[in-house]
Design an enzyme around this catalytic site. Structure first.
Site, mmCIF file in Angstrom:
data_model
loop_
_atom_site.group_PDB
_atom_site.id
_atom_site.type_symbol
_atom_site.label_atom_id
_atom_site.label_comp_id
_atom_site.label_asym_id
_atom_site.label_seq_id
_atom_site.Cartn_x
_atom_site.Cartn_y
_atom_site.Cartn_z
ATOM 1 N N CYS A 7 56.468 -35.624 -22.027
ATOM 2 C CA CYS A 7 56.201 -34.355 -22.700
ATOM 3 C C CYS A 7 54.704 -34.067 -22.787
ATOM 4 O O CYS A 7 53.881 -34.989 -22.813
ATOM 5 C CB CYS A 7 56.802 -34.398 -24.108
ATOM 6 S SG CYS A 7 56.913 -32.768 -24.872
ATOM 7 N N ASP A 129 63.004 -37.601 -33.912
ATOM 8 C CA ASP A 129 61.566 -37.835 -33.820
ATOM 9 C C ASP A 129 61.086 -38.350 -35.169
ATOM 10 O O ASP A 129 61.754 -38.171 -36.196
ATOM 11 C CB ASP A 129 60.843 -36.529 -33.457
ATOM 12 C CG ASP A 129 59.451 -36.738 -32.910
ATOM 13 O OD1 ASP A 129 59.003 -37.906 -32.823
ATOM 14 O OD2 ASP A 129 58.795 -35.744 -32.565
#
Length: 211
Positions: A7, A129
């Site tokens: 990412c 997350d």
């Protein structure tokens, strides 16, 4: 077999390293406060380098449609990853743009997993997350990890992925411990905030492949 998303990519060489080393997903960030934020022109240039077998994921924080529409076009996005976005808004975005949606669930305590339950049927994947500190300017990408034991016995209401504080040194353990089908890394393959390192990307993806 666990796959991986790299990412916050922003340069051709690091994008190419991710693709060549086996990333299943590449993430483009569209959030102005982030050091990984991309302009639409930059996103378009990167997107053109991504083969069809690799999914392009756009990362957003509670985005308005006037950001989503040009970002989707520029990044040729296959998936929308949404942070700090209410379930009804997620459903509206998914319906309007007709793209798979991932929703981030920030985790520090077991009770934080309760936020995943209302997402059942609304999203295509949950991204667990690490919860960032109160007042943090970014919702992720800060190198924080949460206690993976918190996922023990949890009935996931949708397909899922694991993020937060992963790097080449701990990702194999994370995969073994959680059984994550997809792992997602950003700061763990950087030499400085927002600066991806091709060697670290290759090392991370090698560790995933050997886990």
């Amino acid at each position: 077999m666990t796959t991986a998303k790299i990412c916050g990519l922003s340069t051709p060489d690091t994008l190419d390293a991710a693709i060549a080393s086996g990333a299943s997903h590449v993430g483009f960030v569209f959030f102005a406060p982030s050091p990984r934020n991309l302009s639409f022109d930059a996103a378009a240039g990167l997107a053109a380098r991504v083969p069809d077998l690799v999914a392009r994921v756009g990362v957003f924080v509670d985005p308005a449609d006037d950001l989503l529409e040009p970002a989707i076009a520029a990044g040729r996005l296959d998936v929308l990853q949404l942070h700090k976005t209410a379930p009804d808004r997620i459903a509206a975005i998914r319906a309007r743009h007709r793209l798979p949606a991932w929703a981030a669930v920030a985790v520090k305590a077991r009770t934080d997993l309760d936020a995943a339950r209302p997402l059942a049927g609304l999203i295509d994947r949950i991204l667990y997350d690490a919860k960032t500190p109160e007042g943090a300017s970014l919702p992720g990408g800060m190198g924080l990890r949460f206690d993976w034991n918190l996922l023990d016995g949890f009935r996931h209401p949708a397909p899922w992925a694991l993020s937060g504080g992963l790097d080449a040194g701990n990702v194999a353990e994370a995969i073994r411990r959680t059984g994550a089908p997809i792992v997602d890394v950003s700061s763990g393959v950087e030499s400085a905030p927002g600066v991806k390192d091709a060697a670290k990307i290759r090392a991370f993806l090698k560790a995933v492949s050997l886990a």
